[in-house]
Design a protein around this motif. Structure first.
Motif, PDB file in Angstrom:
ATOM      1  N   GLY A 104       0.835  -1.191   0.000  1.00  0.00           N
ATOM      2  CA  GLY A 104       0.000   0.000   0.000  1.00  0.00           C
ATOM      3  C   GLY A 104       0.869   1.238   0.000  1.00  0.00           C
ATOM      4  O   GLY A 104       1.732   1.407  -0.854  1.00  0.00           O
ATOM      5  N   ASN A 105       0.657   2.092   0.989  1.00  0.00           N
ATOM      6  CA  ASN A 105       1.318   3.391   1.013  1.00  0.00           C
ATOM      7  C   ASN A 105       2.837   3.258   0.978  1.00  0.00           C
ATOM      8  O   ASN A 105       3.422   2.499   1.758  1.00  0.00           O
ATOM      9  N   LEU A 106       3.470   4.009   0.094  1.00  0.00           N
ATOM     10  CA  LEU A 106       4.918   3.903  -0.118  1.00  0.00           C
ATOM     11  C   LEU A 106       5.739   4.690   0.893  1.00  0.00           C
ATOM     12  O   LEU A 106       6.963   4.548   0.935  1.00  0.00           O
ATOM     13  N   GLY A 120       1.032  10.377  -0.047  1.00  0.00           N
ATOM     14  CA  GLY A 120       1.982   9.364  -0.492  1.00  0.00           C
ATOM     15  C   GLY A 120       1.515   8.598  -1.711  1.00  0.00           C
ATOM     16  O   GLY A 120       0.332   8.587  -2.052  1.00  0.00           O
ATOM     17  N   GLY A 121       2.471   7.924  -2.346  1.00  0.00           N
ATOM     18  CA  GLY A 121       2.140   7.015  -3.432  1.00  0.00           C
ATOM     19  C   GLY A 121       1.671   5.682  -2.868  1.00  0.00           C
ATOM     20  O   GLY A 121       1.629   5.473  -1.647  1.00  0.00           O
ATOM     21  N   ARG A 129      -4.483   4.328  -0.792  1.00  0.00           N
ATOM     22  CA  ARG A 129      -3.226   4.716  -0.153  1.00  0.00           C
ATOM     23  C   ARG A 129      -3.114   4.194   1.278  1.00  0.00           C
ATOM     24  O   ARG A 129      -2.286   4.670   2.060  1.00  0.00           O
ATOM     25  N   SER A 130      -3.924   3.216   1.615  1.00  0.00           N
ATOM     26  CA  SER A 130      -3.894   2.667   2.974  1.00  0.00           C
ATOM     27  C   SER A 130      -2.535   2.067   3.291  1.00  0.00           C
ATOM     28  O   SER A 130      -1.797   1.634   2.402  1.00  0.00           O
ATOM     29  N   ALA A 131      -2.219   2.045   4.582  1.00  0.00           N
ATOM     30  CA  ALA A 131      -0.988   1.423   5.072  1.00  0.00           C
ATOM     31  C   ALA A 131      -1.331   0.053   5.639  1.00  0.00           C
ATOM     32  O   ALA A 131      -2.125  -0.046   6.580  1.00  0.00           O
ATOM     33  N   ASN A 308      -6.664   3.125   7.255  1.00  0.00           N
ATOM     34  CA  ASN A 308      -7.473   3.302   6.059  1.00  0.00           C
ATOM     35  C   ASN A 308      -7.208   4.663   5.429  1.00  0.00           C
ATOM     36  O   ASN A 308      -7.506   5.705   6.016  1.00  0.00           O
ATOM     37  N   VAL A 309      -6.631   4.649   4.223  1.00  0.00           N
ATOM     38  CA  VAL A 309      -6.432   5.882   3.464  1.00  0.00           C
ATOM     39  C   VAL A 309      -7.032   5.691   2.067  1.00  0.00           C
ATOM     40  O   VAL A 309      -6.500   6.161   1.059  1.00  0.00           O
ATOM     41  N   MET A 310      -8.157   4.975   2.008  1.00  0.00           N
ATOM     42  CA  MET A 310      -8.882   4.842   0.748  1.00  0.00           C
ATOM     43  C   MET A 310      -9.593   6.157   0.428  1.00  0.00           C
ATOM     44  O   MET A 310     -10.099   6.829   1.329  1.00  0.00           O
TER      45      MET A 310
END
Length: 328
Positions: A104-106, A120-121, A129-131, A308-310
């Motif tokens: 997920g998140n880079l 983030g990417g 962009r979830s981690a 959650n970064v959807m």
């Protein structure tokens, strides 16, 4: 304190009786071939392993509804790893004292914030962009490599060759008795207890099995027939308090449903995240999950984290798929 030589001999015997051949289950801090060599035993112990064929069928983890959405994020082919945890130990380097794999998140590290993650990417499709992260699994014992003396590595007792998961499945599932509502953006969750070996099992959620044996789960490391893949099944809580995106313990704002799948009074069902990680491992009791030094690589300490970064639109799609009984 036990002699590594004795453990090595026992490991070979156990591996031979269960899976043919194998290496001993111990950290390679000294050379056990040297007569009289003694080393600190950091685990895991032989009793931490079980032949999956000896585990009775029946337990398949958290109950779920028919609908699901799978976020495809790869399996960390880009090697995004560190020993941080921005949820539990924010603003600290090496706060986990063991190495995490990320998908997920880079940008995820110990200093991540909601804002930095949103910018983030990602390795996921559809702008998720979830981690997603979990402790690495390592091949351990003679000939598997001693690891590196980096934060969370050999100096913390985490040694051996890091195993890249052969597949990572991130599935959001429905509730069996009610419709789900959307997760709020930046909701943070943990599952399992990284210190369960000393804290006790109250928050432990370790679930291990083998491909072809998913009708049975165990809290011990599974020894799979014919070298079949080892599976880690990590179920997250799915009953949200409707207000908070985090809590002091990281556990009270999202809790697990009851045995029948129903959420407790005062909470509402959200899509339930299940991570399924598949690994090819060396034969026998010769692999272990990274852990805090005092946890002795006990398999019960397996755990994972999620933020959650959807985009809201993608979360709406997740909710629609889950509530309509679709597999998306």
């Amino acid at each position: 304190m036990r002699k590594r030589l004795v453990l090595a001999m026992a490991g070979v015997l156990l591996a031979g009786s269960l899976t043919g051949v194998g290496r001993p289950a111990f950290a390679d801090h000294c050379d056990p071939s040297v007569q009289g060599a003694e080393c600190e035993d950091v685990g895991p112990a032989l009793e931490d392993f079980v032949d999956i064929r000896q585990v009775p069928p029946g337990d398949t983890g958290v109950r779920a509804g028919r609908g699901s959405f799978t976020s495809r994020c790869g399996r960390n082919e880009n090697g995004h790893r560190n020993s941080d945890n921005h949820i539990v130990t924010p603003g600290v380097s090496n706060g986990a004292h063991h190495v995490h794999d990320y998908v997920g998140n880079l940008t995820t590290n110990g200093f991540s914030t909601d804002e930095s993650l949103a910018a983030g990417g990602t390795t996921c499709r559809f702008g998720d962009r979830s981690a997603y992260f979990w402790p690495v699994l390592r091949a351990r014992g003679a000939g598997t490599g001693a690891g590196t003396d980096e934060p969370g590595g050999a100096s913390e007792g985490n040694v051996g060759r890091i195993l890249l998961a052969r597949s990572v499945t991130l599935q959001f599932r429905g509730n069996p008795v009610s419709r789900v509502v959307a997760m709020p953006r930046f909701l943070r969750m943990i599952t399992g207890d990284a210190k369960a070996a000393t804290n006790g099992g109250a928050n432990a959620r370790a679930q291990w099995t083998c491909t072809g044996f998913t009708d049975r789960l165990t809290s011990r490391y599974p020894l799979c027939p014919r070298g079949g893949p080892v599976l880690r099944v990590l179920d997250f809580p799915s009953c949200w308090d409707g207000r908070n995106t985090d809590s002091a313990t990281h556990r009270t704002h999202v809790v697990f449903p009851g045995a029948n799948g129903a959420c407790p009074a005062g909470t509402r069902a959200i899509p339930q995240l299940r991570m399924t990680l598949a690994y090819s491992v060396p034969s026998g009791p010769s692999f272990a999950v990274d852990s805090f030094p005092e946890q002795r690589h006990n398999p019960i300490t397996d755990h994972a984290d999620f933020e959650n970064v959807m985009p809201d639109r993608l979360m709406s799609t997740v909710v629609s798929c889950v509530n309509r009984g679709l597999r998306c």
